[in-house]
Enzyme design. Structure first.
Site, short mmCIF file in Angstrom:
data_model
loop_
_atom_site.label_atom_id
_atom_site.label_comp_id
_atom_site.label_asym_id
_atom_site.label_seq_id
_atom_site.Cartn_x
_atom_site.Cartn_y
_atom_site.Cartn_z
N HIS A 85 -6.14 -8.25 -0.24
CA HIS A 85 -5.71 -9.22 0.91
C HIS A 85 -5.14 -10.41 -0.27
O HIS A 85 -3.94 -10.78 0.16
CB HIS A 85 -6.65 -9.77 1.71
CG HIS A 85 -7.10 -8.76 2.68
ND1 HIS A 85 -8.26 -9.13 3.82
CD2 HIS A 85 -6.53 -7.58 3.25
CE1 HIS A 85 -8.16 -8.12 4.46
NE2 HIS A 85 -7.08 -7.30 4.27
N TYR A 95 -6.22 -13.47 10.97
CA TYR A 95 -7.44 -12.81 11.46
C TYR A 95 -7.20 -12.78 12.93
O TYR A 95 -7.81 -11.76 13.52
CB TYR A 95 -8.40 -13.31 10.66
CG TYR A 95 -8.75 -12.82 9.33
CD1 TYR A 95 -9.52 -11.81 9.08
CD2 TYR A 95 -8.19 -13.49 8.13
CE1 TYR A 95 -9.64 -11.16 8.06
CE2 TYR A 95 -8.34 -12.96 7.00
CZ TYR A 95 -9.19 -11.58 6.88
OH TYR A 95 -9.17 -11.27 5.67
N GLU A 137 -12.12 -15.14 0.57
CA GLU A 137 -10.76 -14.85 0.13
C GLU A 137 -10.27 -16.38 -0.14
O GLU A 137 -9.63 -16.62 -1.22
CB GLU A 137 -9.79 -14.44 1.19
CG GLU A 137 -10.18 -12.90 1.27
CD GLU A 137 -9.41 -12.12 2.53
OE1 GLU A 137 -8.71 -12.96 3.22
OE2 GLU A 137 -9.76 -10.92 2.75
N TYR A 189 -4.68 -5.56 -11.36
CA TYR A 189 -3.29 -5.25 -10.74
C TYR A 189 -2.52 -6.42 -10.17
O TYR A 189 -3.18 -7.48 -9.73
CB TYR A 189 -3.17 -4.17 -9.65
CG TYR A 189 -4.32 -4.47 -8.35
CD1 TYR A 189 -3.73 -5.33 -7.45
CD2 TYR A 189 -5.20 -3.99 -8.37
CE1 TYR A 189 -4.37 -5.42 -6.22
CE2 TYR A 189 -6.12 -4.31 -7.14
CZ TYR A 189 -5.74 -5.09 -6.22
OH TYR A 189 -6.38 -5.32 -5.07
N GLN A 206 1.13 -2.11 -5.19
CA GLN A 206 0.16 -2.61 -6.07
C GLN A 206 0.23 -1.66 -7.37
O GLN A 206 0.39 -0.60 -7.07
CB GLN A 206 -1.25 -2.65 -5.68
CG GLN A 206 -1.50 -3.73 -4.76
CD GLN A 206 -1.14 -3.61 -3.35
OE1 GLN A 206 -1.00 -2.45 -3.06
NE2 GLN A 206 -0.66 -4.71 -2.60
N ILE A 277 -4.19 6.11 -15.74
CA ILE A 277 -4.06 5.87 -17.39
C ILE A 277 -3.94 4.34 -17.20
O ILE A 277 -4.45 3.77 -18.25
CB ILE A 277 -3.10 6.47 -18.20
CG1 ILE A 277 -3.61 6.39 -19.77
CG2 ILE A 277 -1.86 6.25 -18.07
CD1 ILE A 277 -2.86 7.24 -20.83
#
Length: 403
Positions: A85, A95, A137, A189, A206, A277
């Site tokens: 998120h 939300y 978060e 990431y 991502q 990898i």
């Protein structure tokens, strides 16, 4: 705090959620996107079409129902989703939208079975669950800010585009404003957001950071999603075919909890397949640069030598310690593989020859079937579950569903 009555009602819905959960979540996404099409800028619509995202959400909702009286048991999953998120810039104001359409979907799918008591209980439960997500978060956003990370998406410029194999290409990314890049945790990431001509909405994907940290650039390495008989991946094909040095991309700050453990001298095993990898390469290069003396075993499975990315980098990173080991496994090698390589698949027999220390740390990443096979194989060899960390590009939630 939820009342005992509310928790009991929510728990009583678990069987029907197990049976019809994906039907409910598919209805939810359809309703939400119809009312709020702007949210298509955030969600991966390809995973909507394949059914992966509704299935993953259904699993999460089921877990929430079964554990509503002990939500702390869900914290590992909540944190994992929270990282995703954060990378997509999901905010607290999203939300209530989700809650409204989720309740409407429950009512629409279950019909008369969705009694007023059930709907009220789920409304209260959702508020509690949303609060847990929002609080975690918020903490993630605040910690990232302290570490020098940016908010929202930031313009980057492609410094270099480098082909690593027949299917994987690396992109070296520098902030357009020339600023230094904050340190990230190896294994994390970033989200890349692009607007492809002809597409109505932004497309966001991502990609793992595939190099050790440095302040000048981040490197992502993207596999071209073009399996035989399947449509080409919109974003991966656009990056491979249209993005060049000098192109601009929007990038989020690093996120993710698949990370290299510190404070130990245990041998470390990196076991990956395909584009799996990429995060372990970041981990291995970081560890090798630390010159800690930890033994590194680096194993990667690919279709062939043509599909092998980072061959020279992998050879270099294990060269600093005579106890380090490197093994490439090629399923479709046309001739005798080169040094450090064998032909075949990573099966249980081969895994036995690789694992010398069951008390080592194991990092596994790759396609879902590969992940399941390797993790089950490691467990059969006596490796404790807590010593195995994994990242599945399908979805870690889907990994849990499959188990």
């Amino acid at each position: 705090m939820l009342s005992e009555k509310t928790m009991q009602i929510v728990k009583s819905t678990a069987p029907v959620l197990k049976e019809r959960g994906t039907e409910i979540t598919s209805c939810f996404y359809e309703r939400m996107f119809k009312a709020h099409p702007e949210l298509k800028n955030i969600f991966n619509m390809s995973r909507q079409q394949t059914g992966g995202q509704p299935k993953a959400l259904a699993y999460t909702v089921l877990q929430a129902a079964e554990n509503i009286d002990r939500l702390e048991a869900l914290l590992p999953v909540v944190k994992q989703i929270g990282h995703k998120h954060k990378s997509l810039q999901v905010k607290p104001e999203h939300y209530p939208i989700v809650g409204k359409h989720l309740l409407e979907a429950i009512e629409a799918v279950l019909g008369e079975a969705a009694t007023p008591d059930i709907l009220q209980a789920w409304a209260e439960a959702y508020e509690e669950i949303a609060r847990v997500f929002i609080d975690i978060e918020k903490q993630m956003y605040e910690e990232a800010k302290k570490e020098g990370a940016w908010e929202d998406f930031k313009p980057f410029v492609v410094l270099e585009k480098r082909r690593e194999s027949e299917t994987i290409t690396s992109f070296y990314l520098k902030p357009a404003d020339g600023s230094d890049l904050p340190e990230f945790t190896p294994g994390q990431y970033v989200s890349v957001r692009i607007k492809i001509p002809g597409e109505q909405y932004f497309l966001t994907r991502q990609y793992s950071l595939s190099d050790a940290w440095n302040k000048d650039y981040y490197r992502i390495s993207v596999k071209l999603e073009a399996e035989e008989g399947q449509p080409k991946g919109k974003v991966s094909s656009y990056l491979h075919e249209e993005i060049e040095a000098g192109s601009s991309l929007e990038v989020s700050a690093p996120a993710g909890d698949f990370s290299l453990s510190g404070q130990t001298d245990k041998p470390v095993y990196f076991i990956s397949a395909g584009s799996g990898i990429t995060p372990v390469m970041s981990m291995a290069k970081t560890l090798a640069a630390q010159e800690s003396g930890r033994e590194i075993t680096f194993v990667h499975a690919a279709k062939s030598e043509k599909h092998q990315a980072f061959k020279e980098e992998a050879e270099k990173l294990v060269s600093g310690n005579p106890n380090n080991r490197l093994l490439f496994i090629y399923s479709q090698a046309s001739e005798a593989p080169a040094e450090h390589a064998v032909k075949g698949r990573l099966n249980e027999d081969l895994l036995k020859t690789i694992v010398k220390d069951q008390d080592g740390e194991f990092y596994v990443c790759g396609p879902l079937s590969f992940m399941k096979s390797v993790i089950e194989g490691l467990q059969k060899l006596g490796v404790p579950t807590e010593n195995i960390r994994y990242e599945s590009f399908a979805s870690s939630l889907e990994m849990q569903i499959a188990n």
